[in-house]
Design an enzyme around this catalytic site. Structure first.
Site, mmCIF file in Angstrom:
data_model
loop_
_atom_site.group_PDB
_atom_site.id
_atom_site.type_symbol
_atom_site.label_atom_id
_atom_site.label_comp_id
_atom_site.label_asym_id
_atom_site.label_seq_id
_atom_site.Cartn_x
_atom_site.Cartn_y
_atom_site.Cartn_z
ATOM 1 N N GLU A 89 0.839 -1.221 0.000
ATOM 2 C CA GLU A 89 0.000 0.000 0.000
ATOM 3 C C GLU A 89 0.862 1.255 0.000
ATOM 4 O OE1 GLU A 89 -3.431 -0.050 2.559
ATOM 5 O OE2 GLU A 89 -3.469 2.135 2.682
ATOM 6 N N LYS A 267 -7.983 -0.880 11.177
ATOM 7 C CA LYS A 267 -7.278 -1.288 9.945
ATOM 8 C C LYS A 267 -6.111 -0.338 9.694
ATOM 9 C CE LYS A 267 -6.597 -1.596 5.280
ATOM 10 N NZ LYS A 267 -5.812 -0.710 4.414
ATOM 11 N N ASP A 283 3.815 -14.294 11.993
ATOM 12 C CA ASP A 283 2.473 -14.714 11.578
ATOM 13 C C ASP A 283 1.510 -13.529 11.683
ATOM 14 O OD1 ASP A 283 -0.068 -15.747 11.385
ATOM 15 O OD2 ASP A 283 0.308 -17.475 12.675
ATOM 16 N N HIS A 381 -2.417 10.491 -0.448
ATOM 17 C CA HIS A 381 -2.550 9.134 -0.960
ATOM 18 C C HIS A 381 -2.459 9.131 -2.471
ATOM 19 C CE1 HIS A 381 -4.308 5.061 -1.092
ATOM 20 N NE2 HIS A 381 -3.795 4.998 0.113
HETATM 21 C C1 MEV Z 1 -6.394 3.080 4.668
HETATM 22 O O1 MEV Z 1 -5.569 1.969 4.336
HETATM 23 C C2 MEV Z 1 -6.472 3.282 6.160
HETATM 24 C C3 MEV Z 1 -7.428 4.368 6.639
HETATM 25 O O2 MEV Z 1 -8.721 4.112 6.102
HETATM 26 C C4 MEV Z 1 -7.437 4.321 8.136
HETATM 27 C C5 MEV Z 1 -8.478 5.192 8.791
HETATM 28 O O3 MEV Z 1 -9.516 5.516 8.162
HETATM 29 O O4 MEV Z 1 -8.284 5.552 9.969
HETATM 30 C C6 MEV Z 1 -7.031 5.721 6.127
#
Ligand code: MEV
Length: 429
Positions: A89, A267, A283, A381
């Protein structure tokens, strides 16, 4: 000759991102005391030999390379770390480095962890009475622990081993079950092999004691006894002012209250944690499973990090989650690049490793929330994503940045547009 880590000691490397991979590697070589062989392995993008891969998993036909970069600026408990991160990513490594810089301005990360204790579960079914079976197991605790510890004298010699046990009666759709939990201190191993071996070894004893039948004997990834915690204070000036501090606090409250948001919030933290776990051959599924299960341990699924504004208007953050990682076992020692990643990371124990991972998760989470509560995630991004699109469209070398920059400026980050720009630039040449 430099054979040990004794040259560069700061993880702040100005303009690191502007360098060529070779130039970056020279700096990391110096910081981590890498040998010429290790440098060659990193330079050679096909560094996992097929015979090593063939011994790691089954039905091997090749290897799957992934970019590995370095998160810079990390200071944790006063020590500087360079963080190897493997991820597909874009912007994850840049974001972690940026957040680590903000946190550094506030004194860096602080961490703590529990003992590296994993839980082995033994499922006993067909018992007459749950509470009686539970008492039978608890009364035989000393003998069961001895049997477990007989399986792993090496772990015992390092101060680890089965330290305690507990039993719970649960009601299921197939009747009462007795679930025995074996608590095993795994020291510097992730511990799945040791725990599973012990759980299997004590099961006949448990069947004999209870008159029940044992089916599953396996480690639990909800490693609530092996937790790592990290916290930090970020000066409001470093994060972009008090409005951004407020925005991040609101984002944190949102994630704490709403599972839909908590999943994405978590995430974001995992983006950093898993990149390091992957680079070091650990792992990552165990970390994902443990983290998310822990986030739902005390009720509805929630966030595993929190951010609040303190009385000075600065931002305070903390994260806590299970960290079942090891320095030995699995691919950590067999994968040549994982071995080098571990050397760069320079952690001395699985506990220190888990704490570093918690700090990286907190940094990654901070970077995402800062962007989300100010200019939005897409600007940063997109400029990195645009480079991927440029490559997909066929751009090479210097053309990649030229095509990407144009697309970002036009706010049209698409392969068809990248191809048009590329054609245009190539005709001009
Ligand atoms: C993207 O990989 C992760 C985000 O969505 C995390 C978040 O929203 O806090 C930007």
């Amino acid at each position: 000759m430099l054979s040990d880590r004794n040259m560069a000691t700061s993880s702040v490397i100005s303009g690191f991102y502007k360098l060529q991979p070779k130039e970056r590697l020279a700096i990391i070589k110096d910081f981590a005391g890498l040998t010429e062989d290790e440098v060659r392995l990193l330079e050679n993008t096909g560094s996992l030999p097929i015979d090593v891969a063939d011994h790691m998993v089954e039905n091997v036909i090749g290897v799957f390379p992934e970019p590995m970069g370095i998160g810079v600026n990390f200071q944790i408990n006063g020590k500087d770390y360079l963080i190897p991160m493997a991820t597909e990513e874009p912007s994850v490594i840049a974001a972690a480095s940026y957040a680590a810089k903000m946190v550094r301005d506030g004194g860096g990360f602080h961490t703590s962890s529990t003992a590296p204790v994993m839980i082995g579960q033994i499922q006993v079914v067909k018992i007459k009475d749950g509470e009686t079976a539970k008492k039978q197991v608890l009364d035989a605790k000393v003998g069961i622990l001895k049997k477990a510890n007989d399986q792993d004298p090496v772990l015992n010699s390092f101060g680890g081993g089965a330290k305690d046990l507990d039993a719970r009666v649960i009601e299921t759709t197939m009747g009462q079950m007795l679930i025995v939990h074996l608590f095993v201190d795994c020291r510097d191993a992730m511990g799945a092999n040791a725990v599973n071996t012990m759980a299997e070894a004590v099961s006949p004893m448990i069947e004999q004691l209870t008159g029940g039948h044992v089916y599953l004997r396996i480690i639990s990834n909800l490693a609530v006894k092996r937790l790592a915690k990290a916290w930090c204070t970020v000066p409001k000036e470093a994060v972009g002012g008090e409005t951004v501090v407020d925005g991040i606090s609101y984002a944190s409250a949102f994630a704490a209250a709403d599972p839909y948001r908590a999943a994405t919030h978590n995430k974001g933290a995992m983006n950093g944690i898993i990149a390091v776990v992957l680079a070091t051959g650990n792992d990552h599924r165990a970390i994902e499973a443990g983290g998310h299960a822990y986030a739902a341990f005390n009720g509805p699924y929630t966030s595993f990090s929190k951010w609040v504004k303190n009385k000075n208007g600065d931002l305070e953050g903390s994260i806590e989650l299970p960290m079942a990682v090891g320095l030995i076992g699995g691919a950590v020692k067999t994968h040549p690049i994982a071995r080098i990643a571990m050397k760069i990371l320079n952690v001395k124990s699985a506990n220190e490793f888990g704490e570093v991972l918690a700090a990286v998760g907190l940094a990654q989470n901070l970077a995402a929330l800062r962007a989300l509560s100010s200019e939005g995630i897409q600007r940063g991004h997109m400029s990195l994503h645009a480079r991927n699109i440029a490559v997909t469209a066929g751009a090479k070398d210097a053309m990649i940045d030229l095509v990407a920059e144009r697309m970002v400026k036009e706010r049209k980050v698409r392969v068809d547009r990248a191809k048009e720009i590329l054609d245009e630039l190539c005709t001009k040449q």
